[in-house]
Write an enzyme that holds these catalytic residues in place. Structure first.
Site, PDB file in Angstrom:
ATOM      1  N   CYS A 104       0.706  -1.300  -0.141  1.00 18.90           N
ATOM      2  CA  CYS A 104      -0.089   0.144   0.626  1.00 18.90           C
ATOM      3  C   CYS A 104       1.087   1.068   0.016  1.00 18.90           C
ATOM      4  O   CYS A 104       1.872   1.324  -0.438  1.00 18.90           O
ATOM      5  CB  CYS A 104      -0.721   0.166   1.112  1.00 18.90           C
ATOM      6  SG  CYS A 104      -0.320  -0.122   3.123  1.00 18.90           S
TER       7      CYS A 104
HETATM    8  C1  RB5 Z   1      -4.147   4.758   0.621  1.00 17.59           C
HETATM    9  O1  RB5 Z   1      -4.351   6.541   0.390  1.00 17.59           O
HETATM   10  C2  RB5 Z   1      -3.312   4.893   1.757  1.00 17.59           C
HETATM   11  O2  RB5 Z   1      -4.019   5.387   2.810  1.00 17.59           O
HETATM   12  C3  RB5 Z   1      -3.526   2.891   1.975  1.00 17.59           C
HETATM   13  O3  RB5 Z   1      -2.484   2.883   1.011  1.00 17.59           O
HETATM   14  C4  RB5 Z   1      -1.709   2.936   2.718  1.00 17.59           C
HETATM   15  O4  RB5 Z   1      -0.589   3.269   3.000  1.00 17.59           O
HETATM   16  C5  RB5 Z   1      -1.954   2.591   4.190  1.00 17.59           C
HETATM   17  O5  RB5 Z   1      -1.281   2.096   5.086  1.00 17.59           O
END
Ligand code: RB5
Length: 150
Positions: free
Chosen positions: A66
């Site tokens: 993420c």
């Molecule tokens: C999404 O914008 C972001 O919050 C997600 O990808 C991640 O970093 C969450 O921990």
């Protein structure tokens, strides 16, 4: 080894390179999404897909990407039998398996570059749980904490 990989929009741009890297090392990789860049998608959905794949044995290990790696690891660790952690250094990526039997590596595509990410993935993929009595004892304690969970 059979891998499952998942990313939200924050990790989407790194997924292809990590999949190619794993395949080039002879691993199988199941792509559990996202399948296109969708700024409104949610990391728990992909964390759940990869966690289920690992929990069921469909995949031996998982990779979640993420933006920071944090949300994905928080969500994945809600699943019984999942030991997920954010590792942006090779030492943690292999020691997390050797000592803690980590089964999902989480990466933050907004934090780590492609080459460093590949090195972490290589360290994760090449590591095995040591099975040392002290680590087994600690793992049993962790498993004891999961008893009332899904
Ligand atoms: C999404 O914008 C972001 O919050 C997600 O990808 C991640 O970093 C969450 O921990």
């Amino acid at each position: 080894m059979r891998f499952a990989i998942g990313t939200d929009h924050g990790g989407f741009n790194l997924k292809g390179a990590i999949m190619e890297f794993l395949k080039s090392k002879g691993h199988e990789v199941a792509d559990l999404g996202a399948y296109r860049m969708e700024p409104g998608d949610d990391y728990p959905d992909f964390a759940a897909a990869v966690a289920r794949a690992v929990q069921s044995g469909q995949a031996e290990r998982g990779i979640l990407i993420c933006g920071s790696g944090v949300g994905a690891s928080v969500a994945a660790n809600k699943w019984k039998g999942i030991r997920a952690a954010v590792c942006h250094d090779c030492f943690s990526a292999h020691q997390g398996v050797e000592d803690d039997d980590m089964n999902i590596l989480c990466l933050g595509a907004r934090i780590i570059g492609e080459e460093a990410a590949k090195e972490c993935v290589g360290s994760f993929a090449g590591a095995k749980f040591s099975g040392a009595p002290r680590h087994l004892r600690r793992l049993e304690k962790v498993k004891g904490m999961e008893k009332d969970r899904i």
